[in-house]
Design a protein around this motif. Structure first.
Motif, PDB file in Angstrom:
ATOM      1  N   GLN A  50       0.873  -1.174   0.000  1.00 23.80           N
ATOM      2  CA  GLN A  50       0.000   0.000   0.000  1.00 23.80           C
ATOM      3  C   GLN A  50       0.910   1.224   0.000  1.00 23.80           C
ATOM      4  OE1 GLN A  50      -3.484  -0.357  -0.106  1.00 23.80           O
ATOM      5  NE2 GLN A  50      -2.877  -2.478  -0.418  1.00 23.80           N
ATOM      6  N   TRP A  51       1.024   1.858  -1.148  1.00 22.35           N
ATOM      7  CA  TRP A  51       1.959   2.967  -1.296  1.00 22.35           C
ATOM      8  C   TRP A  51       1.346   4.270  -0.802  1.00 22.35           C
ATOM      9  CZ3 TRP A  51       6.750   1.664  -2.426  1.00 22.35           C
ATOM     10  CH2 TRP A  51       6.974   0.439  -3.071  1.00 22.35           C
ATOM     11  N   PRO A  52       2.137   5.100  -0.124  1.00 18.83           N
ATOM     12  CA  PRO A  52       1.649   6.435   0.231  1.00 18.83           C
ATOM     13  C   PRO A  52       1.257   7.199  -1.040  1.00 18.83           C
ATOM     14  CG  PRO A  52       3.678   5.942   1.419  1.00 18.83           C
ATOM     15  CD  PRO A  52       3.490   4.846   0.395  1.00 18.83           C
ATOM     16  N   ALA A  53       0.335   8.142  -0.895  1.00 20.60           N
ATOM     17  CA  ALA A  53      -0.154   8.912  -2.045  1.00 20.60           C
ATOM     18  C   ALA A  53       0.991   9.579  -2.800  1.00 20.60           C
ATOM     19  CB  ALA A  53      -1.137   9.965  -1.566  1.00 20.60           C
ATOM     20  N   ASP A  54       0.853   9.620  -4.122  1.00 18.94           N
ATOM     21  CA  ASP A  54       1.804  10.292  -5.018  1.00 18.94           C
ATOM     22  C   ASP A  54       3.205   9.683  -5.013  1.00 18.94           C
ATOM     23  OD1 ASP A  54      -0.205  12.172  -5.776  1.00 18.94           O
ATOM     24  OD2 ASP A  54       0.239  13.343  -3.975  1.00 18.94           O
ATOM     25  N   THR A  55       3.315   8.421  -4.600  1.00 21.91           N
ATOM     26  CA  THR A  55       4.607   7.738  -4.607  1.00 21.91           C
ATOM     27  C   THR A  55       4.789   7.028  -5.940  1.00 21.91           C
ATOM     28  OG1 THR A  55       4.478   7.372  -2.228  1.00 21.91           O
ATOM     29  CG2 THR A  55       6.044   6.022  -3.438  1.00 21.91           C
ATOM     30  N   GLU A  83       8.980  15.616  -4.489  1.00 22.79           N
ATOM     31  CA  GLU A  83      10.049  16.217  -3.684  1.00 22.79           C
ATOM     32  C   GLU A  83      11.401  15.522  -3.893  1.00 22.79           C
ATOM     33  OE1 GLU A  83       9.373  18.965  -1.758  1.00 22.79           O
ATOM     34  OE2 GLU A  83       7.392  18.788  -2.696  1.00 22.79           O
ATOM     35  N   GLY A  84      11.387  14.271  -4.346  1.00 23.89           N
ATOM     36  CA  GLY A  84      12.635  13.541  -4.547  1.00 23.89           C
ATOM     37  C   GLY A  84      12.530  12.112  -4.044  1.00 23.89           C
ATOM     38  N   ILE A  85      13.682  11.488  -3.870  1.00 27.27           N
ATOM     39  CA  ILE A  85      13.739  10.084  -3.446  1.00 27.27           C
ATOM     40  C   ILE A  85      13.442   9.995  -1.954  1.00 27.27           C
ATOM     41  CG2 ILE A  85      15.260   8.090  -3.157  1.00 27.27           C
ATOM     42  CD1 ILE A  85      16.506   8.887  -5.842  1.00 27.27           C
ATOM     43  N   LEU A  86      12.483   9.126  -1.632  1.00 25.53           N
ATOM     44  CA  LEU A  86      12.032   8.965  -0.251  1.00 25.53           C
ATOM     45  C   LEU A  86      12.491   7.661   0.373  1.00 25.53           C
ATOM     46  CD1 LEU A  86       8.344  10.162  -0.667  1.00 25.53           C
ATOM     47  CD2 LEU A  86      10.300  11.485   0.162  1.00 25.53           C
ATOM     48  N   GLY A  87      12.702   6.639  -0.453  1.00 27.27           N
ATOM     49  CA  GLY A  87      13.072   5.345   0.095  1.00 27.27           C
ATOM     50  C   GLY A  87      13.755   4.471  -0.932  1.00 27.27           C
ATOM     51  N   VAL A  88      14.575   3.539  -0.426  1.00 22.27           N
ATOM     52  CA  VAL A  88      15.339   2.632  -1.282  1.00 22.27           C
ATOM     53  C   VAL A  88      15.351   1.253  -0.640  1.00 22.27           C
ATOM     54  CG1 VAL A  88      17.596   2.148  -2.314  1.00 22.27           C
ATOM     55  CG2 VAL A  88      16.875   4.533  -1.987  1.00 22.27           C
ATOM     56  N   ALA A  89      15.074   0.245  -1.448  1.00 25.29           N
ATOM     57  CA  ALA A  89      15.299  -1.143  -1.049  1.00 25.29           C
ATOM     58  C   ALA A  89      16.353  -1.678  -2.011  1.00 25.29           C
ATOM     59  CB  ALA A  89      14.025  -1.966  -1.139  1.00 25.29           C
ATOM     60  N   SER A  92      16.034   1.593   3.279  1.00 27.32           N
ATOM     61  CA  SER A  92      16.239   2.929   3.830  1.00 27.32           C
ATOM     62  C   SER A  92      15.085   3.835   3.465  1.00 27.32           C
ATOM     63  CB  SER A  92      17.532   3.538   3.264  1.00 27.32           C
ATOM     64  OG  SER A  92      18.649   2.749   3.601  1.00 27.32           O
ATOM     65  N   VAL A  93      14.575   4.546   4.455  1.00 24.68           N
ATOM     66  CA  VAL A  93      13.511   5.521   4.234  1.00 24.68           C
ATOM     67  C   VAL A  93      13.989   6.863   4.771  1.00 24.68           C
ATOM     68  CG1 VAL A  93      11.124   6.162   4.775  1.00 24.68           C
ATOM     69  CG2 VAL A  93      11.714   3.758   4.350  1.00 24.68           C
ATOM     70  N   HIS A  94      13.904   7.877   3.920  1.00 20.67           N
ATOM     71  CA  HIS A  94      14.298   9.232   4.304  1.00 20.67           C
ATOM     72  C   HIS A  94      13.536   9.624   5.574  1.00 20.67           C
ATOM     73  CE1 HIS A  94      14.811  13.566   4.163  1.00 20.67           C
ATOM     74  NE2 HIS A  94      15.708  13.418   3.203  1.00 20.67           N
ATOM     75  N   PRO A  95      14.204  10.282   6.519  1.00 18.68           N
ATOM     76  CA  PRO A  95      13.524  10.667   7.762  1.00 18.68           C
ATOM     77  C   PRO A  95      12.209  11.421   7.544  1.00 18.68           C
ATOM     78  CG  PRO A  95      15.883  11.016   7.983  1.00 18.68           C
ATOM     79  CD  PRO A  95      15.641  10.625   6.548  1.00 18.68           C
ATOM     80  N   CYS A  96      12.104  12.223   6.492  1.00 16.66           N
ATOM     81  CA  CYS A  96      10.872  12.984   6.261  1.00 16.66           C
ATOM     82  C   CYS A  96       9.702  12.091   5.858  1.00 16.66           C
ATOM     83  CB  CYS A  96      11.092  14.058   5.193  1.00 16.66           C
ATOM     84  SG  CYS A  96      11.166  13.441   3.500  1.00 16.66           S
ATOM     85  N   ALA A  97       9.982  10.849   5.476  1.00 19.14           N
ATOM     86  CA  ALA A  97       8.926   9.935   5.021  1.00 19.14           C
ATOM     87  C   ALA A  97       8.706   8.764   5.970  1.00 19.14           C
ATOM     88  CB  ALA A  97       9.259   9.421   3.623  1.00 19.14           C
ATOM     89  N   GLN A  98       9.428   8.733   7.081  1.00 21.81           N
ATOM     90  CA  GLN A  98       9.288   7.621   8.016  1.00 21.81           C
ATOM     91  C   GLN A  98       7.948   7.682   8.731  1.00 21.81           C
ATOM     92  OE1 GLN A  98      12.835   7.558  10.474  1.00 21.81           O
ATOM     93  NE2 GLN A  98      14.116   6.980   8.740  1.00 21.81           N
ATOM     94  N   GLY A  99       7.407   6.514   9.049  1.00 25.88           N
ATOM     95  CA  GLY A  99       6.151   6.432   9.766  1.00 25.88           C
ATOM     96  C   GLY A  99       4.915   6.585   8.895  1.00 25.88           C
ATOM     97  N   LEU A 127       5.894   3.704   3.999  1.00 27.18           N
ATOM     98  CA  LEU A 127       6.759   3.530   2.832  1.00 27.18           C
ATOM     99  C   LEU A 127       7.722   2.351   3.002  1.00 27.18           C
ATOM    100  CD1 LEU A 127       7.543   4.556   0.053  1.00 27.18           C
ATOM    101  CD2 LEU A 127       9.179   6.082   1.161  1.00 27.18           C
ATOM    102  N   GLY A 128       8.288   2.200   4.200  1.00 27.38           N
ATOM    103  CA  GLY A 128       9.200   1.078   4.442  1.00 27.38           C
ATOM    104  C   GLY A 128       8.490  -0.254   4.245  1.00 27.38           C
ATOM    105  N   ARG A 129       7.283  -0.362   4.776  1.00 23.40           N
ATOM    106  CA  ARG A 129       6.496  -1.596   4.610  1.00 23.40           C
ATOM    107  C   ARG A 129       6.184  -1.844   3.140  1.00 23.40           C
ATOM    108  NH1 ARG A 129       3.312  -5.395   7.054  1.00 23.40           N
ATOM    109  NH2 ARG A 129       1.379  -5.951   5.970  1.00 23.40           N
ATOM    110  N   ALA A 130       5.803  -0.793   2.404  1.00 22.83           N
ATOM    111  CA  ALA A 130       5.490  -0.951   0.988  1.00 22.83           C
ATOM    112  C   ALA A 130       6.721  -1.416   0.201  1.00 22.83           C
ATOM    113  CB  ALA A 130       4.935   0.352   0.410  1.00 22.83           C
ATOM    114  N   LEU A 131       7.875  -0.831   0.474  1.00 23.29           N
ATOM    115  CA  LEU A 131       9.108  -1.258  -0.204  1.00 23.29           C
ATOM    116  C   LEU A 131       9.446  -2.701   0.145  1.00 23.29           C
ATOM    117  CD1 LEU A 131      11.396   1.891   0.099  1.00 23.29           C
ATOM    118  CD2 LEU A 131      10.887   0.663  -2.025  1.00 23.29           C
ATOM    119  N   LEU A 132       9.282  -3.063   1.402  1.00 25.87           N
ATOM    120  CA  LEU A 132       9.567  -4.426   1.844  1.00 25.87           C
ATOM    121  C   LEU A 132       8.650  -5.423   1.136  1.00 25.87           C
ATOM    122  CD1 LEU A 132      11.256  -6.123   3.870  1.00 25.87           C
ATOM    123  CD2 LEU A 132       9.401  -5.766   5.512  1.00 25.87           C
TER     124      LEU A 132
END
Length: 160
Positions: free
Chosen positions: A20-25, A81-87, A99-106, A109-114
């Motif tokens: 489940q991706w955050p909006a506009d990802t 805004e740019g890159i928010l996370g990387v798997a 890795s999830v950028h601090p501005c996108a944590q919580g 996004l981490g769960r979606a990438l995983l």
């Protein structure tokens, strides 16, 4: 004080939950033009337990010289805004960095990438995927366990 990591594994033979991706990802993968921004997110989060990341030039070179580094397995989530996370995954069915950028944590996004990483490896015919996490990184361990990863072994973190 001795540090430990846990090796966790996710069985991919059954059904997998959809990310489940955050909006506009938007989802992309490694390409040289994105390398500095991807690398910056990986380096930014390594202090939180994200492992060691080589300097930019050495890291980029690994995509050309190391069979474990497949550009299509370096999954990148971004928005306007740019890159928010990387798997960054390895060809051996291993999630090397999540890795999830601090501005996108919580924000999920981490769960979606995983979960997306699980699907990618399942499509490649892998029966399971592994990762290592510092035992002290409780937030990450909870994320992985909630996504169905199970404990395999505990070992000492090697220096160097």
């Amino acid at each position: 004080m001795t540090a430990y990591y846990q090796l966790l594994r996710r069985d991919l033979t059954g059904s997998l939950p959809a990310p489940q991706w955050p909006a506009d990802t938007h989802l992309d993968h490694y390409r040289p033009a994105l390398a500095p921004a991807i690398h910056a997110v990986l380096r930014m989060t390594q202090e939180q337990g994200g492992g060691r990341v080589a300097n930019l030039e050495a890291w980029q070179q690994q995509f050309l010289s190391d069979a474990e580094f497949d550009p299509t397995l370096c999954l990148v989530a971004s928005n306007a805004e740019g890159i928010l996370g990387v798997a960054q995954c390895w060809t051996s069915a291993f999630i090397h960095h999540l890795s999830v950028h601090p501005c996108a944590q919580g924000q999920g996004l981490g769960r979606a990438l995983l979960l997306h990483s699980f699907q990618v490896f399942k499509q490649r015919g892998e029966p399971y995927v592994d990762l290592k996490v510092l035992e002290s990184n409780l937030r990450a361990r909870q994320l992985y366990e909630r996504a169905g990863m199970v404990f395999v072994l505990r070992d000492v973190v090697s220096e160097g």
